[in-house]
Design an enzyme around this catalytic site. Structure first.
Site, PDB file in Angstrom:
ATOM      1  N   CYS A 348     -21.132  49.766  29.355  1.00  0.00           N
ATOM      2  CA  CYS A 348     -20.731  49.794  27.948  1.00  0.00           C
ATOM      3  C   CYS A 348     -21.462  50.886  27.183  1.00  0.00           C
ATOM      4  CB  CYS A 348     -20.967  48.433  27.328  1.00  0.00           C
ATOM      5  SG  CYS A 348     -20.010  47.199  28.187  1.00  0.00           S
ATOM      6  N   GLU A 349     -21.179  52.107  27.508  1.00  0.00           N
ATOM      7  CA  GLU A 349     -21.742  53.266  26.812  1.00  0.00           C
ATOM      8  C   GLU A 349     -20.723  54.390  26.900  1.00  0.00           C
ATOM      9  OE1 GLU A 349     -25.378  54.373  26.254  1.00  0.00           O
ATOM     10  OE2 GLU A 349     -26.432  52.644  27.109  1.00  0.00           O
TER      11      GLU A 349
END
Ligand code: LLP
Length: 429
Positions: A348-349
């Site tokens: 999640c980046e």
């Protein structure tokens, strides 16, 4: 990447199909080629033939025991930067007498352990370190051999985060202070000052290798000055940094022979042993990261190929804007008309990608892809971010292969944590 090629429909490492390994160990995984490791070591060793030299492989690039043992059997020494790496080198069978301990922040405990092992030498980076090492060695009744790491203030012309030889970088001792510190080392108990060391950066690909030529020239002048001042120099440690090709087929990598020629021309007549600390050169193109496509997602004018490897497995694209080639494992895919896409991971980046804006075959879910030139600074820089277990490492040798680090499981990651008493199950809130 000579040892990674297509045969019988799939990409192989030497004589082993990457698809076959994937079927047994799952994805993602790192895969290394013994022949590539050996070939690179031998090419460098041969380039320096005739010059008294020792190749101290930079363990930080890839510290798997099987990789270290492969190097050790070829006669390599090792360059380590922590007591952890030193223990890895020793347990892979490298004699302590072939180990150099580098790094800007060695603790007294680390120094004591290394002194007690009788390592070949310490590359010392500051006056306080010199004093600390002297007191540790003297307390143990031993003599530590040292080389001063000098900072030649040369621009390595590489990525800012892996450039180390400019005056503003934290590494080394300014050239102007080196003679005084060598005198100081000679006066301190427990030390024997036998060398000078430099390392100006990593992934140096300048066509004429000019940064090396400049820095070696400065080393030459300093060595002559120090000898003139009566220092019994034994070796010059030239560090690592020779780059490899990440754009396979389109980029001519610098040749070990040219690098050796520069060393010979600038330093060959000094009668000093040459120590080398190559990392990436020996392992970079000996490894790939194999990953499987989970989904293909069509964004607004952008195609995302979501794979099961992520920035936690290979952080180089994110950290250094590094380019890694992405090859389909299935040979047939190469004939498909390419489409522009981002190859991204599940983390999640936004920075979680392996390749951006790349013209690649139109991959589909389940396809295997190989991220190339991943043997150096790949597995060693991996983390468990997003509670993603470290991936397995596989070593191939001809038709043989072995898992040289198994996949960790989520349960063992969670089991590393401890609950304090007040959070233990059954405790009142
Ligand atoms: N010697 C010293 C003192 C070093 O600091 C290094 C690397 C080496 C030798 C080996 O350098 P090589 O031959 O591998 O270029 N994580 C970065 C590279 C960091 C290099 C740190 N020092 C990357 O993925 O590009």
């Amino acid at each position: 990447m000579l040892q990674f090629s297509y045969s019988a429909g799939t990409l192989h490492a030497e004589a082993v199909s990457l698809a076959a390994i994937a079927a047994e160990v799952g994805t993602p995984f790192y895969c290394y080629s013994s022949a590539a490791l050996e070939g690179q070591y031998k090419a460098l060793d041969k380039a320096f033939a005739g010059l008294d030299h020792l190749i101290c492989y930079a363990v930080k690039a890839n510290s798997n025991q099987a990789v270290l043992a492969t190097m050790a059997r070829l006669g390599a020494g090792m360059d380590v930067v922590s007591v952890g790496e030193l223990k890895r080198a020793l347990s892979a069978g490298v004699p302590a007498g072939k180990v150099i301990f580098a790094g800007v922040g060695k603790t007294r405990d680390e120094m004591a352990f290394a002194v007690a092992q009788g390592i070949l030498g310490f590359n010392v980076e500051s006056e306080p370190e010199l004093e600390a090492l002297s007191s540790v060695a003297a307390e143990l009744g031993r003599t530590a051999r040292i080389a001063l790491r000098v900072n030649p203030d040369v621009d390595a012309r590489t990525h800012a985060k892996i450039s180390t030889g400019k005056a503003e970088n934290k590494f080394g001792i300014p050239f102007s202070q080196a003679p005084r510190l060598m005198d100081r080392a000679r006066a301190l108990p427990g030390l024997s000052a036998v060398g000078i060391h430099m390392h100006i950066g990593s992934q140096i690909t300048d066509a004429r290798l000019q940064p090396f030529r400049d820095a070696f020239g400065l080393m030459r002048d300093l060595a002559i000055e120090l000898k003139g001042a009566g220092h019994a120099l034994e070796h010059l440690d030239l560090g690592g940094g020779l780059g490899v090709s990440y754009k396979l087929g389109n980029e001519a990598p610098p040749q070990p022979a040219d690098y050796a020629t520069i060393a010979r021309e600038t330093l060959g007549d000094l009668g000093l042993k040459i120590v080398l600390e190559p990392g990436r050169l020996l392992v970079g193109n000996a490894g790939v990261l194999v990953t499987a496509v989970i989904f293909v997602k069509e964004g607004e004018g952008r195609r995302f190929t979501v794979v099961d490897a992520a920035m936690n497995d290979l952080i180089r694209p994110t950290l250094y804007e590094a380019h890694h080639e992405v090859w389909p494992v299935a040979d047939a895919r190469r004939a498909d008309a390419p489409v522009v896409q981002d190859v991204v991971g599940p983390v999640c980046e936004t920075g979680d990608y392996l390749a951006l804006d790349r013209s690649l075959p139109p991959f589909g879910a389940g396809d295997l892809v190989a991220v190339m030139t991943a043997g150096a600074y790949g597995a060693v820089m991996a983390s468990t971010y997003n509670t993603r277990p470290l991936v397995p490492e596989v070593l191939v040798r001809g038709t043989d292969w072995a898992v040289v680090r198994p996949r960790l499981d989520v349960e063992s990651i969670i089991a590393l944590d401890r609950l304090p008493d007040w959070l233990a199950p059954g405790q009142a809130r």
